[in-house]
Design an enzyme around this catalytic site. Structure first.
Site, PDB file in Angstrom:
ATOM      1  N   SER A   1       0.625 -59.403 105.707  1.00 17.54           N
ATOM      2  CA  SER A   1       0.524 -57.972 106.023  1.00 17.54           C
ATOM      3  C   SER A   1      -0.584 -57.359 105.193  1.00 17.54           C
ATOM      4  O   SER A   1      -0.941 -57.873 104.117  1.00 17.54           O
ATOM      5  CB  SER A   1       1.853 -57.276 105.698  1.00 17.54           C
ATOM      6  OG  SER A   1       1.707 -55.876 105.636  1.00 17.54           O
TER       7      SER A   1
ATOM      8  N   TYR B   1       7.316 -56.072  97.863  1.00 15.94           N
ATOM      9  CA  TYR B   1       6.854 -56.484  99.192  1.00 15.94           C
ATOM     10  C   TYR B   1       5.401 -56.953  99.118  1.00 15.94           C
ATOM     11  O   TYR B   1       5.037 -57.992  99.682  1.00 15.94           O
ATOM     12  CB  TYR B   1       6.975 -55.316 100.161  1.00 15.94           C
ATOM     13  CG  TYR B   1       6.437 -55.612 101.553  1.00 15.94           C
ATOM     14  CD1 TYR B   1       7.098 -56.486 102.392  1.00 15.94           C
ATOM     15  CD2 TYR B   1       5.269 -54.989 102.014  1.00 15.94           C
ATOM     16  CE1 TYR B   1       6.615 -56.756 103.671  1.00 15.94           C
ATOM     17  CE2 TYR B   1       4.785 -55.250 103.280  1.00 15.94           C
ATOM     18  CZ  TYR B   1       5.454 -56.131 104.107  1.00 15.94           C
ATOM     19  OH  TYR B   1       4.964 -56.402 105.362  1.00 15.94           O
TER      20      TYR B   1
END
Length: 306
Positions: free
Chosen positions: A155, A181
Protein backbone atom coordinates in the site's frame (compact mmCIF):
# COMPACT_ATOMS: atom_id res chain seq x y z
CA UNK A 1 3.42 -5.34 -22.48
CA UNK A 2 2.29 -3.08 -19.57
CA UNK A 3 1.37 -0.26 -21.97
CA UNK A 4 -1.86 -2.13 -22.67
CA UNK A 5 -2.96 -1.86 -19.03
CA UNK A 6 -3.39 0.99 -16.61
CA UNK A 7 -5.35 2.45 -13.73
CA UNK A 8 -8.73 1.65 -15.30
CA UNK A 9 -7.90 -1.92 -16.29
CA UNK A 10 -9.72 -4.78 -14.60
CA UNK A 11 -8.25 -8.09 -13.54
CA UNK A 12 -10.30 -9.85 -16.20
CA UNK A 13 -8.84 -7.61 -18.89
CA UNK A 14 -5.32 -8.45 -17.72
CA UNK A 15 -5.85 -12.21 -18.10
CA UNK A 16 -7.71 -11.94 -21.41
CA UNK A 17 -5.98 -14.26 -23.86
CA UNK A 18 -3.94 -16.10 -21.22
CA UNK A 19 -4.08 -19.86 -20.69
CA UNK A 20 -3.33 -20.71 -17.05
CA UNK A 21 -4.62 -24.27 -17.08
CA UNK A 22 -1.19 -25.55 -16.04
CA UNK A 23 -0.98 -23.17 -13.07
CA UNK A 24 -1.96 -23.65 -9.44
CA UNK A 25 -2.62 -20.56 -7.36
CA UNK A 26 -3.35 -19.62 -3.77
CA UNK A 27 -4.87 -16.27 -2.86
CA UNK A 28 -5.04 -15.33 0.82
CA UNK A 29 -7.98 -13.29 2.04
CA UNK A 30 -9.94 -14.29 -1.05
CA UNK A 31 -13.47 -14.29 0.35
CA UNK A 32 -14.10 -10.61 -0.45
CA UNK A 33 -12.67 -7.40 -1.92
CA UNK A 34 -9.74 -7.52 -4.29
CA UNK A 35 -8.87 -11.02 -3.11
CA UNK A 36 -11.96 -12.61 -4.58
CA UNK A 37 -11.54 -10.65 -7.83
CA UNK A 38 -7.91 -11.75 -8.07
CA UNK A 39 -8.98 -15.37 -7.62
CA UNK A 40 -11.83 -14.95 -10.11
CA UNK A 41 -9.53 -13.63 -12.82
CA UNK A 42 -6.98 -16.40 -12.35
CA UNK A 43 -9.74 -19.02 -12.38
CA UNK A 44 -11.27 -17.50 -15.51
CA UNK A 45 -7.98 -18.18 -17.31
CA UNK A 46 -8.05 -21.81 -16.21
CA UNK A 47 -5.85 -21.84 -13.10
CA UNK A 48 -6.61 -24.18 -10.23
CA UNK A 49 -7.21 -21.74 -7.40
CA UNK A 50 -7.29 -22.19 -3.63
CA UNK A 51 -8.97 -19.50 -1.55
CA UNK A 52 -7.05 -19.34 1.73
CA UNK A 53 -9.47 -17.80 4.23
CA UNK A 54 -10.26 -17.53 7.93
CA UNK A 55 -14.01 -17.87 7.42
CA UNK A 56 -14.71 -21.10 5.57
CA UNK A 57 -18.39 -20.27 5.01
CA UNK A 58 -17.54 -16.93 3.41
CA UNK A 59 -14.84 -18.66 1.39
CA UNK A 60 -17.26 -21.27 0.09
CA UNK A 61 -19.69 -18.55 -0.97
CA UNK A 62 -16.91 -16.76 -2.82
CA UNK A 63 -15.74 -20.00 -4.42
CA UNK A 64 -19.21 -20.84 -5.67
CA UNK A 65 -19.53 -17.35 -7.12
CA UNK A 66 -16.22 -17.81 -8.94
CA UNK A 67 -17.20 -21.26 -10.22
CA UNK A 68 -20.51 -19.93 -11.49
CA UNK A 69 -19.02 -16.87 -13.22
CA UNK A 70 -16.02 -18.61 -14.78
CA UNK A 71 -17.15 -22.18 -15.36
CA UNK A 72 -13.98 -23.36 -13.61
CA UNK A 73 -14.79 -26.04 -11.03
CA UNK A 74 -11.19 -26.23 -9.78
CA UNK A 75 -11.73 -23.57 -7.15
CA UNK A 76 -11.07 -24.76 -3.62
CA UNK A 77 -11.29 -23.38 -0.12
CA UNK A 78 -8.87 -23.97 2.75
CA UNK A 79 -8.71 -22.50 6.24
CA UNK A 80 -5.88 -20.09 7.01
CA UNK A 81 -5.51 -17.77 9.99
CA UNK A 82 -2.37 -15.72 9.39
CA UNK A 83 -2.24 -14.62 13.02
CA UNK A 84 -1.83 -18.24 14.12
CA UNK A 85 1.36 -20.05 13.06
CA UNK A 86 -0.27 -23.41 13.84
CA UNK A 87 -2.91 -22.61 11.21
CA UNK A 88 -0.26 -21.43 8.74
CA UNK A 89 1.76 -24.61 9.16
CA UNK A 90 -1.34 -26.78 8.87
CA UNK A 91 -2.24 -25.11 5.58
CA UNK A 92 1.25 -25.72 4.21
CA UNK A 93 1.32 -29.31 5.48
CA UNK A 94 -1.95 -29.98 3.68
CA UNK A 95 -0.66 -28.67 0.35
CA UNK A 96 0.14 -31.23 -2.33
CA UNK A 97 1.90 -30.65 -5.63
CA UNK A 98 3.41 -27.53 -7.20
CA UNK A 99 2.32 -23.99 -6.40
CA UNK A 100 2.91 -21.59 -9.26
CA UNK A 101 1.26 -18.44 -7.92
CA UNK A 102 1.06 -17.27 -4.31
CA UNK A 103 -0.85 -14.04 -3.85
CA UNK A 104 -0.34 -12.69 -0.32
CA UNK A 105 -3.44 -10.53 -0.39
CA UNK A 106 -4.98 -10.73 3.09
CA UNK A 107 -4.43 -7.85 5.45
CA UNK A 108 -5.71 -5.61 8.21
CA UNK A 109 -5.57 -1.85 8.46
CA UNK A 110 -5.55 0.66 11.32
CA UNK A 111 -7.06 -1.74 13.83
CA UNK A 112 -7.10 -1.00 17.56
CA UNK A 113 -4.15 -2.42 19.47
CA UNK A 114 -4.32 -6.20 19.29
CA UNK A 115 -1.70 -8.88 19.87
CA UNK A 116 -1.29 -12.53 19.00
CA UNK A 117 -0.70 -15.23 21.59
CA UNK A 118 3.02 -14.66 21.03
CA UNK A 119 2.63 -10.98 21.85
CA UNK A 120 3.13 -9.76 18.30
CA UNK A 121 1.38 -6.56 17.25
CA UNK A 122 -1.40 -7.66 14.92
CA UNK A 123 -0.58 -5.62 11.79
CA UNK A 124 2.93 -7.04 11.67
CA UNK A 125 1.70 -10.49 12.58
CA UNK A 126 -0.96 -10.75 9.87
CA UNK A 127 0.33 -8.52 7.09
CA UNK A 128 3.94 -9.68 7.19
CA UNK A 129 4.91 -12.51 9.53
CA UNK A 130 1.97 -14.77 8.72
CA UNK A 131 2.62 -14.41 5.00
CA UNK A 132 6.36 -14.85 5.55
CA UNK A 133 5.73 -18.08 7.44
CA UNK A 134 3.33 -19.23 4.73
CA UNK A 135 5.76 -18.60 1.87
CA UNK A 136 8.69 -20.25 3.61
CA UNK A 137 6.59 -23.28 4.58
CA UNK A 138 5.38 -23.59 0.98
CA UNK A 139 8.88 -23.24 -0.47
CA UNK A 140 9.06 -26.89 -1.65
CA UNK A 141 5.81 -26.45 -3.59
CA UNK A 142 7.02 -23.17 -5.07
CA UNK A 143 10.28 -24.81 -6.13
CA UNK A 144 8.38 -27.72 -7.66
CA UNK A 145 6.49 -25.29 -9.91
CA UNK A 146 9.79 -24.28 -11.50
CA UNK A 147 8.80 -20.69 -12.25
CA UNK A 148 6.68 -19.61 -9.30
CA UNK A 149 5.67 -16.04 -8.57
CA UNK A 150 4.75 -14.41 -5.28
CA UNK A 151 2.60 -11.28 -5.20
CA UNK A 152 2.88 -9.22 -2.01
CA UNK A 153 -0.01 -6.76 -1.64
CA UNK A 154 1.35 -3.56 -0.11
CA UNK A 155 0.00 0.00 0.00
CA UNK A 156 1.03 3.61 -0.34
CA UNK A 157 0.70 3.52 3.45
CA UNK A 158 4.22 2.07 3.48
CA UNK A 159 5.51 5.64 3.36
CA UNK A 160 4.44 6.32 6.94
CA UNK A 161 7.04 4.04 8.51
CA UNK A 162 10.13 2.01 7.84
CA UNK A 163 10.73 -1.13 9.87
CA UNK A 164 10.93 -0.29 13.57
CA UNK A 165 13.62 -2.87 14.29
CA UNK A 166 14.18 -1.55 17.85
CA UNK A 167 10.48 -1.73 18.77
CA UNK A 168 8.68 -3.68 16.05
CA UNK A 169 5.70 -4.62 18.23
CA UNK A 170 5.28 -1.34 20.17
CA UNK A 171 6.42 -2.94 23.39
CA UNK A 172 8.15 0.29 24.41
CA UNK A 173 6.49 3.15 22.51
CA UNK A 174 2.76 3.95 22.64
CA UNK A 175 0.81 2.06 20.03
CA UNK A 176 0.20 3.99 16.80
CA UNK A 177 -2.08 2.29 14.29
CA UNK A 178 -0.81 4.32 11.34
CA UNK A 179 2.82 3.49 12.06
CA UNK A 180 1.94 -0.15 12.74
CA UNK A 181 0.15 -0.45 9.42
CA UNK A 182 2.86 1.50 7.62
CA UNK A 183 5.75 -0.67 8.74
CA UNK A 184 3.80 -3.83 7.86
CA UNK A 185 3.26 -2.52 4.33
CA UNK A 186 6.95 -1.62 4.07
CA UNK A 187 7.64 -5.19 5.17
CA UNK A 188 5.55 -6.46 2.24
CA UNK A 189 7.83 -4.65 -0.21
CA UNK A 190 11.06 -5.67 1.51
CA UNK A 191 9.86 -9.28 1.56
CA UNK A 192 9.29 -9.26 -2.20
CA UNK A 193 12.71 -7.71 -2.76
CA UNK A 194 14.44 -10.37 -0.68
CA UNK A 195 12.45 -13.29 -2.13
CA UNK A 196 13.80 -12.61 -5.60
CA UNK A 197 17.33 -12.16 -4.24
CA UNK A 198 17.27 -15.42 -2.25
CA UNK A 199 15.01 -17.67 -4.30
CA UNK A 200 15.56 -16.67 -7.94
CA UNK A 201 17.94 -19.61 -8.27
CA UNK A 202 14.86 -21.80 -7.73
CA UNK A 203 12.94 -19.92 -10.41
CA UNK A 204 10.90 -18.02 -7.78
CA UNK A 205 10.37 -14.28 -8.20
CA UNK A 206 8.24 -11.74 -6.36
CA UNK A 207 6.98 -8.18 -6.46
CA UNK A 208 4.79 -5.96 -4.31
CA UNK A 209 1.73 -4.10 -5.52
CA UNK A 210 -0.27 -1.03 -4.60
CA UNK A 211 -3.88 -1.81 -5.59
CA UNK A 212 -5.04 1.81 -5.63
CA UNK A 213 -7.86 3.58 -3.85
CA UNK A 214 -10.37 0.81 -3.23
CA UNK A 215 -12.93 1.06 -0.46
CA UNK A 216 -13.59 -2.35 1.08
CA UNK A 217 -13.94 -3.90 4.55
CA UNK A 218 -10.26 -3.09 5.04
CA UNK A 219 -11.23 0.45 6.07
CA UNK A 220 -13.90 -0.61 8.55
CA UNK A 221 -11.91 0.77 11.50
CA UNK A 222 -11.61 4.26 9.99
CA UNK A 223 -13.52 7.23 11.32
CA UNK A 224 -16.57 7.51 9.01
CA UNK A 225 -15.96 11.22 8.44
CA UNK A 226 -12.33 10.57 7.42
CA UNK A 227 -13.41 7.78 5.08
CA UNK A 228 -16.06 9.99 3.46
CA UNK A 229 -13.49 12.75 2.96
CA UNK A 230 -11.01 10.32 1.39
CA UNK A 231 -13.66 9.05 -1.02
CA UNK A 232 -14.35 12.63 -2.13
CA UNK A 233 -10.68 13.59 -2.55
CA UNK A 234 -9.10 10.57 -4.22
CA UNK A 235 -9.88 8.51 -7.32
CA UNK A 236 -11.75 5.33 -6.52
CA UNK A 237 -11.27 1.95 -8.15
CA UNK A 238 -13.63 -0.97 -8.16
CA UNK A 239 -12.45 -4.21 -6.57
CA UNK A 240 -11.98 -5.66 -10.07
CA UNK A 241 -9.75 -2.71 -11.00
CA UNK A 242 -7.90 -2.96 -7.70
CA UNK A 243 -7.11 -6.61 -8.40
CA UNK A 244 -5.64 -5.83 -11.82
CA UNK A 245 -2.13 -5.03 -10.63
CA UNK A 246 -1.97 -8.19 -8.51
CA UNK A 247 -3.01 -10.24 -11.52
CA UNK A 248 -0.61 -8.36 -13.79
CA UNK A 249 2.34 -9.13 -11.51
CA UNK A 250 1.18 -12.74 -11.15
CA UNK A 251 0.96 -13.33 -14.89
CA UNK A 252 2.62 -10.73 -17.12
CA UNK A 253 5.12 -8.46 -15.38
CA UNK A 254 8.82 -9.06 -16.12
CA UNK A 255 10.19 -10.21 -12.75
CA UNK A 256 13.92 -10.81 -12.52
CA UNK A 257 16.67 -9.88 -10.05
CA UNK A 258 17.23 -6.15 -10.40
CA UNK A 259 13.83 -5.52 -12.01
CA UNK A 260 11.28 -3.16 -10.40
CA UNK A 261 9.72 -4.68 -7.29
CA UNK A 262 6.80 -2.30 -6.59
CA UNK A 263 3.95 -1.89 -9.07
CA UNK A 264 0.89 0.33 -9.27
CA UNK A 265 -1.71 0.67 -12.03
CA UNK A 266 -0.05 -2.30 -13.81
CA UNK A 267 3.25 -0.40 -14.12
CA UNK A 268 6.42 -0.10 -12.06
CA UNK A 269 6.02 2.79 -9.62
CA UNK A 270 8.32 5.78 -9.55
CA UNK A 271 10.72 6.11 -6.63
CA UNK A 272 9.69 9.25 -4.74
CA UNK A 273 10.61 11.04 -1.53
CA UNK A 274 6.95 11.64 -0.75
CA UNK A 275 3.88 9.73 -1.97
CA UNK A 276 2.20 11.71 -4.74
CA UNK A 277 -1.49 12.53 -4.20
CA UNK A 278 -1.57 10.04 -1.35
CA UNK A 279 -1.45 7.11 -3.77
CA UNK A 280 1.49 7.03 -6.14
CA UNK A 281 5.15 6.08 -5.83
CA UNK A 282 7.40 4.03 -3.60
CA UNK A 283 9.74 5.61 -1.04
CA UNK A 284 13.38 4.55 -0.67
CA UNK A 285 13.08 2.92 2.76
CA UNK A 286 10.88 0.22 1.20
CA UNK A 287 13.60 -0.65 -1.31
CA UNK A 288 16.56 -0.77 1.07
CA UNK A 289 18.41 -4.07 0.48
CA UNK A 290 20.08 -3.92 3.90
CA UNK A 291 16.71 -3.57 5.64
CA UNK A 292 15.29 -6.36 3.46
CA UNK A 293 18.02 -8.80 4.48
CA UNK A 294 17.75 -7.81 8.13
CA UNK A 295 13.96 -8.17 8.15
CA UNK A 296 14.25 -11.63 6.59
CA UNK A 297 16.67 -12.78 9.28
CA UNK A 298 14.54 -11.30 12.07
CA UNK A 299 11.43 -12.93 10.62
CA UNK A 300 13.12 -16.34 10.47
CA UNK A 301 13.96 -16.04 14.17
CA UNK A 302 10.46 -14.89 15.11
CA UNK A 303 8.59 -17.70 13.36
CA UNK A 304 10.94 -20.42 14.58
CA UNK A 305 9.28 -23.32 16.37
CA UNK A 306 9.01 -22.90 20.12
Amino acid sequence: MSAAYGADSTAMEVVDGLDLRDRTATVTGASSGIGVETARALASAGATVTLAVRDISAGERAAESIRASTGNRDVRVAELDLADLVSVRAFAAGWSGPLGLLVNNAGIMHVPELRTERGWEMHMAVNHLGHFALATALLPALIEAGDARIVSVSSSGHASSGIRFDDMFFDRDPYDAELAYGQSKTANVLFALEVTKRWALHGITAAAVMPGGIWTNLQRHWDPAVLADMKRRYPTKSAAQGAATSVYVATRAPLTPGAPVYFEDCHPAAIVTQIVDGLHGVVPHALDPVAAARLWDVSVELIAED
